[in-house]
Design a protein around this motif. Sequence first.
Motif, PDB file in Angstrom:
ATOM      1  N   ASP A 249       0.830  -1.206   0.000  1.00  0.00           N
ATOM      2  CA  ASP A 249       0.000   0.000   0.000  1.00  0.00           C
ATOM      3  C   ASP A 249       0.867   1.259   0.000  1.00  0.00           C
ATOM      4  O   ASP A 249       0.424   2.329   0.408  1.00  0.00           O
ATOM      5  N   MET A 250       2.103   1.135  -0.452  1.00  0.00           N
ATOM      6  CA  MET A 250       3.012   2.271  -0.565  1.00  0.00           C
ATOM      7  C   MET A 250       4.064   1.937  -1.611  1.00  0.00           C
ATOM      8  O   MET A 250       4.194   0.795  -2.058  1.00  0.00           O
ATOM      9  N   GLY A 251       4.850   2.946  -1.998  1.00  0.00           N
ATOM     10  CA  GLY A 251       6.057   2.711  -2.767  1.00  0.00           C
ATOM     11  C   GLY A 251       5.868   2.701  -4.267  1.00  0.00           C
ATOM     12  O   GLY A 251       4.774   2.879  -4.807  1.00  0.00           O
ATOM     13  N   SER A 252       7.000   2.479  -4.956  1.00  0.00           N
ATOM     14  CA  SER A 252       7.039   2.494  -6.414  1.00  0.00           C
ATOM     15  C   SER A 252       8.307   1.770  -6.871  1.00  0.00           C
ATOM     16  O   SER A 252       9.079   1.259  -6.066  1.00  0.00           O
ATOM     17  N   GLN A 253       8.516   1.721  -8.195  1.00  0.00           N
ATOM     18  CA  GLN A 253       9.696   1.124  -8.825  1.00  0.00           C
ATOM     19  C   GLN A 253       9.905  -0.344  -8.425  1.00  0.00           C
ATOM     20  O   GLN A 253      10.951  -0.724  -7.895  1.00  0.00           O
ATOM     21  N   PRO A 254       8.929  -1.221  -8.687  1.00  0.00           N
ATOM     22  CA  PRO A 254       9.107  -2.629  -8.329  1.00  0.00           C
ATOM     23  C   PRO A 254      10.190  -3.303  -9.164  1.00  0.00           C
ATOM     24  O   PRO A 254      10.331  -3.041 -10.357  1.00  0.00           O
ATOM     25  N   ALA A 255      10.960  -4.192  -8.532  1.00  0.00           N
ATOM     26  CA  ALA A 255      12.008  -4.968  -9.202  1.00  0.00           C
ATOM     27  C   ALA A 255      12.006  -6.369  -8.604  1.00  0.00           C
ATOM     28  O   ALA A 255      12.112  -6.527  -7.385  1.00  0.00           O
ATOM     29  N   TRP A 256      11.906  -7.384  -9.444  1.00  0.00           N
ATOM     30  CA  TRP A 256      11.798  -8.768  -8.984  1.00  0.00           C
ATOM     31  C   TRP A 256      13.156  -9.344  -8.599  1.00  0.00           C
ATOM     32  O   TRP A 256      14.178  -9.047  -9.231  1.00  0.00           O
ATOM     33  N   PHE A 257      13.158 -10.213  -7.593  1.00  0.00           N
ATOM     34  CA  PHE A 257      14.306 -11.052  -7.322  1.00  0.00           C
ATOM     35  C   PHE A 257      14.334 -12.170  -8.363  1.00  0.00           C
ATOM     36  O   PHE A 257      13.288 -12.564  -8.885  1.00  0.00           O
ATOM     37  N   PRO A 258      15.530 -12.724  -8.667  1.00  0.00           N
ATOM     38  CA  PRO A 258      15.624 -13.741  -9.722  1.00  0.00           C
ATOM     39  C   PRO A 258      14.767 -14.978  -9.482  1.00  0.00           C
ATOM     40  O   PRO A 258      14.341 -15.629 -10.435  1.00  0.00           O
ATOM     41  N   ASP A 259      14.503 -15.330  -8.214  1.00  0.00           N
ATOM     42  CA  ASP A 259      13.679 -16.509  -7.943  1.00  0.00           C
ATOM     43  C   ASP A 259      12.185 -16.206  -7.988  1.00  0.00           C
ATOM     44  O   ASP A 259      11.356 -17.121  -7.837  1.00  0.00           O
ATOM     45  N   GLY A 260      11.825 -14.919  -8.201  1.00  0.00           N
ATOM     46  CA  GLY A 260      10.430 -14.547  -8.313  1.00  0.00           C
ATOM     47  C   GLY A 260       9.661 -14.538  -7.002  1.00  0.00           C
ATOM     48  O   GLY A 260       8.440 -14.332  -7.005  1.00  0.00           O
ATOM     49  N   LYS A 261      10.348 -14.728  -5.877  1.00  0.00           N
ATOM     50  CA  LYS A 261       9.651 -14.824  -4.598  1.00  0.00           C
ATOM     51  C   LYS A 261       9.519 -13.483  -3.879  1.00  0.00           C
ATOM     52  O   LYS A 261       8.687 -13.350  -2.987  1.00  0.00           O
ATOM     53  N   GLN A 262      10.361 -12.514  -4.231  1.00  0.00           N
ATOM     54  CA  GLN A 262      10.327 -11.218  -3.570  1.00  0.00           C
ATOM     55  C   GLN A 262      10.388 -10.096  -4.603  1.00  0.00           C
ATOM     56  O   GLN A 262      10.845 -10.301  -5.739  1.00  0.00           O
ATOM     57  N   ILE A 263       9.934  -8.919  -4.182  1.00  0.00           N
ATOM     58  CA  ILE A 263       9.996  -7.724  -5.006  1.00  0.00           C
ATOM     59  C   ILE A 263      10.660  -6.625  -4.190  1.00  0.00           C
ATOM     60  O   ILE A 263      10.296  -6.388  -3.029  1.00  0.00           O
ATOM     61  N   ALA A 264      11.658  -5.969  -4.767  1.00  0.00           N
ATOM     62  CA  ALA A 264      12.266  -4.794  -4.145  1.00  0.00           C
ATOM     63  C   ALA A 264      11.576  -3.548  -4.679  1.00  0.00           C
ATOM     64  O   ALA A 264      11.079  -3.529  -5.811  1.00  0.00           O
ATOM     65  N   PHE A 265      11.525  -2.488  -3.868  1.00  0.00           N
ATOM     66  CA  PHE A 265      10.893  -1.244  -4.292  1.00  0.00           C
ATOM     67  C   PHE A 265      11.400  -0.104  -3.426  1.00  0.00           C
ATOM     68  O   PHE A 265      12.019  -0.335  -2.380  1.00  0.00           O
ATOM     69  N   ARG A 266      11.173   1.134  -3.858  1.00  0.00           N
ATOM     70  CA  ARG A 266      11.475   2.281  -3.002  1.00  0.00           C
ATOM     71  C   ARG A 266      10.188   2.693  -2.299  1.00  0.00           C
ATOM     72  O   ARG A 266       9.084   2.507  -2.825  1.00  0.00           O
ATOM     73  N   ASP A 267      10.301   3.278  -1.117  1.00  0.00           N
ATOM     74  CA  ASP A 267       9.094   3.558  -0.336  1.00  0.00           C
ATOM     75  C   ASP A 267       8.376   4.829  -0.768  1.00  0.00           C
ATOM     76  O   ASP A 267       7.200   5.007  -0.446  1.00  0.00           O
ATOM     77  N   GLU A 268       9.042   5.732  -1.516  1.00  0.00           N
ATOM     78  CA  GLU A 268       8.357   6.927  -1.990  1.00  0.00           C
ATOM     79  C   GLU A 268       7.555   6.603  -3.243  1.00  0.00           C
ATOM     80  O   GLU A 268       7.990   5.820  -4.086  1.00  0.00           O
ATOM     81  N   GLY A 269       6.395   7.206  -3.366  1.00  0.00           N
ATOM     82  CA  GLY A 269       5.568   7.006  -4.533  1.00  0.00           C
ATOM     83  C   GLY A 269       6.025   7.848  -5.710  1.00  0.00           C
ATOM     84  O   GLY A 269       7.165   8.324  -5.752  1.00  0.00           O
TER      85      GLY A 269
END
Length: 697
Positions: A249-269
């Motif tokens: 319910d926050m953040g932007s710029q999603p980026a997947w981990f290679p195994d597809g189990k996690q997503i990295a993102f920045r907390d600012e929209g």
Amino acid sequence: MRILQFDEIVIDVGNMEVRKGSHTVELEPNFFRVLVYLAENANRVVTKEELLKEVWNGAFVTDNALTRVIAQLRKALGDDAKQARYIETVPTVGYRFLADVRIQQPDQPVPEPQPPAYVPRRINWWIPIGAFSAILLAYLMPFIKIWTSGGPPVLKPVQFTTAGGLDLHPSFSPDGSNLTYASDKSGNFEIYVMQVVPGGREIQLTKDGQENLQPAWSPDGSSIAYTSVKNRGIFVIPALGGMPRRVTDMGSQPAWFPDGKQIAFRDEGVSSAAFPEVAPGTQSTVWTVPAQGGTPKQITHPGAPEGRHSNPQISPDGRRLGFLSFEFMRLGGIRELDLWTGELSSVNTAPALAISFVYGPDGGTMFFLGMTDKDTSGLYQLVKGRPPELLMRVDFTHIRDLTLTSRGNRAGYSASAMASNLWQVSPKTGETRQVTHESAYRFTQSVFSPDGTRLAYLMRLRGLTGDLYISDANGGNATQVTRNPAWNYLVSWMPDGKSIVYQAQRDGESGLFQFSLQDGSEKKFARIDNKVGISRLSPDGKELVYQQRDGTVDTIWKMEIASGKKTQLTFPSHSISYPCWSADGKWIAAESRQGADSHLVVLSAKGGAVRQLTNRPGHAWVFSWSPDGREIAVAGFWDAVWNVYAVNFETGDARKLTENKLFRTFMRYPSWSPKGDPIVFERNETKGNIFLADMPQ
């Protein structure tokens, strides 16, 4: 039965068994078939397509899956991709089996593996000399390419999208056959998928009008993560369409981990589609969240490292988190966090500052879009231990949102341009009118003279830093004031209207300077240190109010011009910045950053309690007061679009004065005339498309 043997390894094809010396090597059936096929076709290149056809019978298998198979085979055989003994990667094509394979027919006995005969060791000095020469040659290769070719390698980008508005944030599918991106061709930003072939089919994935941006393809190709501006968070949608699922319910710029189990993102929209959006507006940090949803986890923290953290990327092995760290008035530097050890390191991109970056397929190479000076940018290749290699140069167009195929054979990016002019709106009637009619990068930070008859503003031309101009209040009779290659910004008028005061850089140092409109002379007005950020001169010309970074937050200070005495007005809890004086000099309005939002606050010019006037999700960016002190002009980012508002000083009620409906257009720096009418502001629109380029191999 058929037996294949090389070195101490024996492959029993009939029994699907691999022995290494006296030990049995366990392999999955498909892994075993790949090994057999490569060994039976030793010393020739086997293409990926051939392997897929012969081993998987043409079934769909991603490049990533095949890469994992090869990696597991190398591990089982004790091989090394960088110094291959058995399986050599032929970039973008396939693989070659290097060992000499002996094939035993069914009626022949299987020879026992024999240890190599002992040979007395002799030192061959040509080996270290050759190794040193190879290292030296590898380091000098980027320079040799430039010296021998007369310049850096030239990429030939091709326009991929053609919408008349703005297309952004491309991302390749794992097999490189499709591209997802965001476009406002429907009136709002939605997510699209298009085949990467001439006349390819296009699918619109989202149709909810929520300003959806920054799509990122999952490693298995089944899903696409994206940012929803209006819904405030990150969502995942099936790659062929379906029901979106909220992940955060926050953040932007999603980026997947290679195994597809996690997503990295920045907390600012996201608050704008314009190029300045590449740098976060506040103290953003990097987080991760399970791809199926769950509790987000903070990975980086304010001040560690310094700057605002953005553009997270994960290395192909999943071990390193790369991100950009933006500092005040600067673009980004690449940082890497080792997720196993917690070690933080910097990646040198000099002479360029990074705008966005991605990891290459091997994980040891990076590619980044960087800006060297003013409006010159380019695509660079970066191998650790070597200087960046320029692959493509671009002038006067903003390139960002770099994406790369999993094979590294093709890059994509968005290229856009901003068109800025000054406009005015009547706070009484709501009527709008264009003030300037030029084609420039920025017309901004306009300020009325004390009698309301003239405007001072900053105009930045493409390829130059900003200079200050004076014009009539209606935009006529514009005259350039400063002609200096360094920065000039944030004008204030002296009370007599005969000179202006502004922040500037001269001889590499920041200061407050005064320019006489009578004789054209410039002199230093006040000495300020490097901690002083945005500053404004009081209406009587005797005091300066400014923001200063204290640790990881901004605070408001005041300084007497004559004595240099400084007084702190706000104290660290959260950032308060961009101060401006009321017309009578008794009050200060400012911007208070609270989480993902910013709100309008006011406080006495003598200090004391801070009173919050707005509380809507989004942003309220202040710049001026009405001459009677009853209202404050702000650029408001509410309902996912920018407009000019007048906020009541007593009640906090906001009057909407403009009717912008486009996310790609923003409003900034509304300046209220001392005559009470009009308000002049910057209106800036961004347009652009997505381009593709084949990469050198």
